[in-house]
Design a protein around this motif. Structure first.
Motif, PDB file in Angstrom:
ATOM      1  N   VAL A 252       0.786  -1.246   0.000  1.00 45.54           N
ATOM      2  CA  VAL A 252       0.000   0.000   0.000  1.00 45.54           C
ATOM      3  C   VAL A 252       0.817   1.295   0.000  1.00 45.54           C
ATOM      4  O   VAL A 252       0.238   2.369  -0.126  1.00 45.54           O
ATOM      5  CB  VAL A 252      -1.016   0.041   1.186  1.00 45.54           C
ATOM      6  CG1 VAL A 252      -1.936  -1.151   1.148  1.00 45.54           C
ATOM      7  CG2 VAL A 252      -0.315   0.153   2.516  1.00 45.54           C
TER       8      VAL A 252
ATOM      9  N   ALA B  44       1.211   3.436  13.044  1.00 46.66           N
ATOM     10  CA  ALA B  44       2.089   4.211  13.934  1.00 46.66           C
ATOM     11  C   ALA B  44       2.300   3.443  15.236  1.00 46.66           C
ATOM     12  O   ALA B  44       3.441   3.252  15.694  1.00 46.66           O
ATOM     13  CB  ALA B  44       1.491   5.585  14.211  1.00 46.66           C
TER      14      ALA B  44
ATOM     15  N   GLU C 273      -6.424  -0.840  22.117  1.00 42.45           N
ATOM     16  CA  GLU C 273      -7.160  -0.570  20.881  1.00 42.45           C
ATOM     17  C   GLU C 273      -8.656  -0.507  21.169  1.00 42.45           C
ATOM     18  O   GLU C 273      -9.210  -1.405  21.793  1.00 42.45           O
ATOM     19  CB  GLU C 273      -6.832  -1.663  19.841  1.00 42.45           C
ATOM     20  CG  GLU C 273      -7.716  -1.667  18.610  1.00 42.45           C
ATOM     21  CD  GLU C 273      -7.773  -0.337  17.862  1.00 42.45           C
ATOM     22  OE1 GLU C 273      -6.711   0.202  17.514  1.00 42.45           O
ATOM     23  OE2 GLU C 273      -8.892   0.153  17.629  1.00 42.45           O
TER      24      GLU C 273
ATOM     25  N   VAL D 272      -6.522   1.473  10.364  1.00 44.95           N
ATOM     26  CA  VAL D 272      -7.045   1.591   8.994  1.00 44.95           C
ATOM     27  C   VAL D 272      -6.703   0.354   8.160  1.00 44.95           C
ATOM     28  O   VAL D 272      -7.432   0.002   7.242  1.00 44.95           O
ATOM     29  CB  VAL D 272      -6.479   2.862   8.322  1.00 44.95           C
ATOM     30  CG1 VAL D 272      -6.804   2.904   6.846  1.00 44.95           C
ATOM     31  CG2 VAL D 272      -7.032   4.107   8.996  1.00 44.95           C
TER      32      VAL D 272
ATOM     33  N   ARG E 135      -7.178  -5.219  -1.691  1.00 39.31           N
ATOM     34  CA  ARG E 135      -5.891  -4.527  -1.791  1.00 39.31           C
ATOM     35  C   ARG E 135      -4.914  -5.002  -0.719  1.00 39.31           C
ATOM     36  O   ARG E 135      -3.712  -5.063  -0.939  1.00 39.31           O
ATOM     37  CB  ARG E 135      -6.148  -3.036  -1.609  1.00 39.31           C
ATOM     38  CG  ARG E 135      -5.274  -2.184  -2.488  1.00 39.31           C
ATOM     39  CD  ARG E 135      -5.888  -0.892  -2.857  1.00 39.31           C
ATOM     40  NE  ARG E 135      -6.264   0.040  -1.842  1.00 39.31           N
ATOM     41  CZ  ARG E 135      -5.438   0.841  -1.211  1.00 39.31           C
ATOM     42  NH1 ARG E 135      -4.152   0.808  -1.481  1.00 39.31           N
ATOM     43  NH2 ARG E 135      -5.874   1.702  -0.301  1.00 39.31           N
TER      44      ARG E 135
ATOM     45  N   VAL F  64      -9.227   4.311  25.308  1.00 35.59           N
ATOM     46  CA  VAL F  64      -8.535   5.159  26.279  1.00 35.59           C
ATOM     47  C   VAL F  64      -9.254   6.511  26.285  1.00 35.59           C
ATOM     48  O   VAL F  64      -9.490   7.103  25.234  1.00 35.59           O
ATOM     49  CB  VAL F  64      -7.033   5.291  25.936  1.00 35.59           C
ATOM     50  CG1 VAL F  64      -6.360   6.294  26.871  1.00 35.59           C
ATOM     51  CG2 VAL F  64      -6.366   3.928  26.012  1.00 35.59           C
TER      52      VAL F  64
ATOM     53  N   ASP G 218      -1.402   9.803  12.107  1.00 37.89           N
ATOM     54  CA  ASP G 218      -2.459  10.724  11.652  1.00 37.89           C
ATOM     55  C   ASP G 218      -2.969  11.660  12.747  1.00 37.89           C
ATOM     56  O   ASP G 218      -3.483  12.727  12.444  1.00 37.89           O
ATOM     57  CB  ASP G 218      -3.642   9.927  11.088  1.00 37.89           C
ATOM     58  CG  ASP G 218      -3.369   9.423   9.673  1.00 37.89           C
ATOM     59  OD1 ASP G 218      -2.248   9.615   9.167  1.00 37.89           O
ATOM     60  OD2 ASP G 218      -4.290   8.824   9.078  1.00 37.89           O
TER      61      ASP G 218
ATOM     62  N   VAL H 181       0.569   5.319   5.451  1.00 34.77           N
ATOM     63  CA  VAL H 181       1.003   4.228   6.331  1.00 34.77           C
ATOM     64  C   VAL H 181       2.481   4.401   6.690  1.00 34.77           C
ATOM     65  O   VAL H 181       2.876   4.331   7.858  1.00 34.77           O
ATOM     66  CB  VAL H 181       0.776   2.875   5.618  1.00 34.77           C
ATOM     67  CG1 VAL H 181       1.452   1.744   6.363  1.00 34.77           C
ATOM     68  CG2 VAL H 181      -0.721   2.609   5.451  1.00 34.77           C
TER      69      VAL H 181
END
Ligand SMILES: Cc1cc2nc3c(=O)[nH]c(=O)nc-3n(C[C@H](O)[C@H](O)[C@H](O)COP(=O)(O)OP(=O)(O)OC[C@H]3O[C@@H](n4cnc5c(N)ncnc54)[C@H](O)[C@@H]3O)c2cc1C
Length: 481
Positions: free
Chosen positions: A113, A174, A193, A201, A210, A236, A454, A462
């Motif tokens: 990607v 990240a 998470e 993503v 993809r 969180v 991001d 990415v």
């Protein structure tokens, strides 16, 4: 000759003399084998099939071994590209994968990607010779996939545990890249998470045609083998507060919560049924299984319009074709040259029957008697002077407005950071765009908190998110030890 780098230098010298540069430069760039367009719109299978071993070795042979390789400077995580490429040429895929693993936690993902055409491949010497660059992305994918499939995937060495606990908020590229680097340094890493799947993503946004989920999961296994712990379904700021993290003994926190808040255009009719964000559409289908027969409801439009020109727009429109759309349009306010999506994604969308209405911008959505979208009014545009981004700005052509029938609209005009984290931690400085303020070491305004990806950059890529993860890991490790 003790180090891998010394040995690679010797191999490179050997290979350089074995095949003259002129002969290598005469080899055409490999063409990625792929599924035929009429087959791929009927399923969710990966479109690109990967190079064959012969193609990979031949492509690697094209590399001219530049004395000062520009490709490495073009890579945000500084992969030793010549070294992994030459190992592919020698058939030493285990060594190629080991080189990749030194700099990247997700090589099989990046090989699929990353916008190589704007990064490493754009710096390849072949561009100056007006020839196609070495297909670095295809080779990265080949090396990572082959190593995984043959059991030669390296588990990076890990320093002795230092007993220092660090937390990561968010499991996108990240967070994963940070977690890998910190685990390698001996830290005790836990990733929190919000969703029920790990990957950010990579799982909820990018479709399987993809980037198959099994590829992401295999990369995650490597992090788990290195001792990284994952706590899913943990928001969180809601399930756990920042103070809870401190009380649990975490001495550093890396915030990598991404930019998952969709933007809309604020035009009339956006609240009609049948108008939704790319984020919602792709999440329902990819993460919540609506494309795989799960109970998750999702509308299946027959005449679908996607607004935007980025990767998210291409993923949405190609997904709509796979969900049964008979006609699928991309509406973009600039020209095709200005589209931010990867060139390959635009080409694949065209092959799959998507129509591009460039230099058009929606003005209003029109509903039917049931409050469902039935048409869009589109303003025709032309290109004016370049704006702050360097791209020519679109201007409306007075009086040039058309109406087009649609039964579903997917809005893909950008994303903003979710405000939850900034709102729940006192003293965390944010910009006007809602991104977190960091210094050159990715340190926020709070001593224990670093941030990247991001949530700092706004919607980016990415590999830039992964680069931030590596950078923040180096900064936090230095501060904590
Ligand atoms: C559809 C789509 C296609 C794309 N295609 C490409 C592409 O082809 N190439 C490319 O380079 N880039 C692409 N991008 C962009 C790229 O995916 C992002 O730039 C990248 O994923 C950002 O990584 P990140 O780790 O910062 O955030 P994310 O990947 O967004 O991950 C953030 C994670 O944090 C979690 N989270 C958020 N808040 C909390 C909280 N309070 N507590 C716990 N967890 C939380 C989220 O659930 C999410 O899992 C695409 C983006 C989209 C949406």
């Amino acid at each position: 000759m003790n180090t891998l780098t010394d040995r690679n230098a010797a191999w490179r010298e050997e290979l350089r003399s074995a095949i003259p540069a002129k002969e290598r430069a005469a080899i055409p760039r490999a063409v990625m084998p792929m599924l035929a367009p009429d087959v791929r719109v009927t399923n969710n299978d990966e479109v690109n099939l990967g190079l064959t071993p012969l193609q990979a070795v031949t492509e690697a042979t094209r590399c001219l071994d530049c004395a000062d390789p520009g490709c490495v400077q073009g890579c945000p995580v500084s992969i030793d590209i010549p070294s992994f490429v030459k190992n592919v040429q020698r058939g030493r895929i285990d060594a190629a994968a080991a080189v990749l693993a030194r700099s990247s936690a997700l090589p099989a993902v990046c090989g699929r990607v990353c916008p190589q055409e704007r990064q490493c491949e754009s710096k390849c010497i072949y561009n100056k010779m007006k020839k196609a660059p070495v297909a670095i992305g295809y080779l990265e994918r080949f090396a990572a996939d082959t190593a995984r499939e043959t059991g030669a995937q390296p588990t990076p060495e890990r320093a002795a545990p230092n007993g220092i606990k660090v937390a990561v908020v968010g499991s996108g590229p990240a967070g994963l890249s940070f977690a890998g680097d910190m685990a390698r340094r001996g830290f005790d890493v836990t990733v929190f998470e919000a969703l029920h799947e790990i990957g950010g993503v990579l799982k909820y946004g990018i479709p399987e045609f993809r980037l198959p989920n099994c590829v992401v999961d295999a990369e995650l296994q490597r992090l788990i083998a290195m001792g990284v712990r994952f706590e899913k379904d943990t928001v969180v700021g809601k399930t756990l507060s920042y103070d809870d993290l401190l009380n649990e003994g975490f001495r550093g926190v890396f915030v990598a919560s991404g930019a998952g808040l969709p933007r809309f255009m604020g035009i009339p009719g956006e609240n009609l049924n049948g108008v939704l964000s790319s984020n919602e559409y792709l999440t329902r289908i990819n993460l919540m299984g609506a494309g795989r027969g799960a109970m998750t409801p999702v509308e299946k439009g027959r005449r679908v319009m996607v607004v935007g020109g980025g990767n998210t727009a291409m993923d949405s429109v190609r997904t709509a074709r796979r969900m049964g759309a008979e006609e699928a349009f991309v509406v973009y306010r600039r020209g095709s040259e200005e589209m931010p999506a990867r060139v390959e994604e635009i080409r694949h969308a065209e092959e799959e029957g998507v129509t591009f209405l460039t230099l058009h911008n929606p003005l209003e959505y029109i509903g039917d008697e049931n409050g469902h979208v039935r048409a869009v009014r589109l303003q025709k545009m032309r290109l004016g002077e370049p704006d702050a981004s360097g791209r020519r700005s679109p201007e409306p052509i007075e009086g040039a407005v058309t109406e087009m029938a649609v039964d579903q609209v997917i809005v893909s005009v950008g994303v903003s950071p979710n405000p939850l984290i900034p709102d729940c931690i006192d003293g965390l400085e944010v910009t006007r765009r809602g991104t977190l303020v960091v210094d050159e070491n990715l340190h926020t305004s709070i001593p224990t908190i670093y941030a990247g990806g991001d949530i700092v950059r706004g919607g980016a890529t990415v590999i830039l998110a992964m680069g931030d993860g590596r950078h923040a890991a180096a900064s936090m490790a230095a501060a904590l030890t």
